[in-house]
Design a protein around this motif. Structure first.
Motif, short mmCIF file in Angstrom:
data_model
loop_
_atom_site.label_atom_id
_atom_site.label_comp_id
_atom_site.label_asym_id
_atom_site.label_seq_id
_atom_site.Cartn_x
_atom_site.Cartn_y
_atom_site.Cartn_z
N GLY A 42 0.70 -0.85 -0.15
CA GLY A 42 0.29 -0.18 0.42
C GLY A 42 0.99 1.31 -0.28
O GLY A 42 0.24 2.39 -0.62
N CYS A 43 2.10 1.21 0.59
CA CYS A 43 2.99 1.95 0.80
C CYS A 43 2.91 2.61 -0.75
O CYS A 43 2.86 3.58 -1.33
CB CYS A 43 3.93 2.23 1.33
SG CYS A 43 3.72 2.01 3.66
N VAL A 45 2.04 1.38 -4.10
CA VAL A 45 1.65 1.52 -4.83
C VAL A 45 1.16 2.74 -4.66
O VAL A 45 0.57 3.48 -5.80
CB VAL A 45 0.72 0.43 -5.03
CG1 VAL A 45 -0.52 0.38 -6.41
CG2 VAL A 45 1.55 -1.02 -5.43
N GLN A 46 0.37 2.71 -3.82
CA GLN A 46 -0.63 4.55 -3.51
C GLN A 46 -0.17 5.68 -2.15
O GLN A 46 -0.15 6.54 -2.79
CB GLN A 46 -1.92 4.37 -2.47
CG GLN A 46 -2.84 2.84 -3.20
CD GLN A 46 -3.78 2.77 -3.13
OE1 GLN A 46 -3.90 1.53 -0.96
NE2 GLN A 46 -5.10 2.50 -3.34
N ALA A 47 0.36 4.88 -1.44
CA ALA A 47 1.13 6.45 -0.27
C ALA A 47 1.88 7.04 -0.44
O ALA A 47 2.15 8.11 -0.79
CB ALA A 47 1.23 5.89 1.24
N PRO A 49 3.66 7.34 -4.14
CA PRO A 49 3.17 8.47 -5.30
C PRO A 49 2.15 9.20 -5.14
O PRO A 49 2.28 10.46 -5.71
CB PRO A 49 2.22 7.32 -5.97
CG PRO A 49 2.93 5.88 -5.85
CD PRO A 49 3.43 6.07 -4.40
N GLN A 50 1.04 9.27 -3.66
CA GLN A 50 0.32 10.24 -3.91
C GLN A 50 1.10 11.33 -3.11
O GLN A 50 1.01 11.94 -2.98
CB GLN A 50 -0.68 9.87 -2.68
CG GLN A 50 -1.52 10.39 -2.31
CD GLN A 50 -2.40 10.45 -1.43
OE1 GLN A 50 -2.26 9.56 -0.28
NE2 GLN A 50 -4.10 10.53 -1.87
N ARG A 53 2.38 13.36 -5.53
CA ARG A 53 2.34 14.07 -6.05
C ARG A 53 1.69 15.64 -5.42
O ARG A 53 1.09 16.53 -5.31
CB ARG A 53 0.59 13.60 -6.54
CG ARG A 53 1.11 12.79 -7.38
CD ARG A 53 -0.66 12.48 -7.80
NE ARG A 53 -1.74 11.14 -7.18
CZ ARG A 53 -1.64 10.48 -6.67
NH1 ARG A 53 -0.66 9.20 -7.12
NH2 ARG A 53 -2.54 9.63 -5.77
N HIS A 140 -5.01 4.12 3.34
CA HIS A 140 -5.47 5.67 2.00
C HIS A 140 -6.65 6.13 2.36
O HIS A 140 -7.23 5.83 2.83
CB HIS A 140 -5.18 4.08 1.18
CG HIS A 140 -5.27 4.53 0.02
ND1 HIS A 140 -4.54 6.12 -0.87
CD2 HIS A 140 -7.04 5.16 -1.06
CE1 HIS A 140 -4.72 6.78 -1.85
NE2 HIS A 140 -5.94 6.37 -2.54
N THR A 141 -5.95 7.13 1.97
CA THR A 141 -6.85 7.49 1.72
C THR A 141 -6.82 8.97 0.82
O THR A 141 -6.10 9.31 -0.35
CB THR A 141 -6.42 9.31 2.45
OG1 THR A 141 -6.35 9.56 3.82
CG2 THR A 141 -7.11 10.40 3.14
N GLU A 142 -7.59 9.36 0.37
CA GLU A 142 -8.77 9.19 -1.62
C GLU A 142 -8.11 10.73 -1.10
O GLU A 142 -7.91 11.36 -0.25
CB GLU A 142 -10.04 9.13 -1.90
CG GLU A 142 -10.81 8.51 -1.47
CD GLU A 142 -10.36 6.90 -2.55
OE1 GLU A 142 -9.36 7.20 -4.00
OE2 GLU A 142 -10.10 6.04 -2.45
N ASP A 143 -7.61 11.03 -3.09
CA ASP A 143 -6.91 11.76 -3.39
C ASP A 143 -7.86 13.41 -2.77
O ASP A 143 -7.31 14.42 -2.53
CB ASP A 143 -6.58 12.18 -4.92
CG ASP A 143 -5.15 11.15 -4.94
OD1 ASP A 143 -4.57 11.10 -4.37
OD2 ASP A 143 -4.73 10.61 -6.09
#
Length: 161
Positions: A42-43, A45-47, A49-50, A53, A140-143
């Protein structure tokens, strides 16, 4: 959640920065802290890169993005500092990343992870301009939600401790 002052970091070394970020010197800016592990899917793949951004979307004078590599499992597999440096390079992570200090014994959680009462990785923490914890979330928190929360903290009128 009632805002509480953020505890100090307990970091053995900071990467991607010439000097260690101190919470006291970050007052006046919103701070996003992302606790992660290299082997956390999760880190990676999602966190992370977020976080990259977020760093590009907000002005550095308004928001400081910090990473915290907090290893609480698979210690040998996550390797030495050189492995983390290679990971950061490959994933194009250029914001400051601290290496969380190990706990008092092999079974103990890393120190910053303990002091922030983290449940695992990824953990996202937002500090307001006064250095108070305003968001503390495991997972995860949505963008769109994260962007709105950050902008809300940036736009808050100045306050005093």
């Amino acid at each position: 959640m009632n805002p509480r002052p953020a505890p100090d970091f307990h970091v053995t070394r900071w990467l991607n920065t010439p000097s260690a970020p101190e919470l006291l010197t970050l007052k006046g800016r919103v701070v996003m802290i992302l606790a992660f592990q290299m082997l956390c899917p999760g880190c990676a793949v999602q966190a992370l890169p977020q976080a990259r951004r977020v760093r590009t979307l907000f002005k550095e004078e308004d928001l400081m993005v910090l990473g915290l590599h907090t290893v609480f499992e698979h210690h040998e597999a996550q390797g030495p500092e050189a492995a983390l440096k290679a990971f950061l390079h490959e994933h194009r992570i250029d914001f400051p990343v601290g290496i969380d200090a190990p706990g008092d014994n092999a079974a103990a959680l890393p120190l910053t992870m303990q002091h922030y009462r983290m449940q695992g990785t990824p953990t996202l923490i937002l500090l307001d301009r006064l250095g108070h914890i305003r968001k503390h979330r495991f997972g995860h928190t949505e963008d769109l939600l994260l962007g709105a929360e950050i902008m809300s903290l940036i736009q808050e009128p100045p306050q005093h401790d």
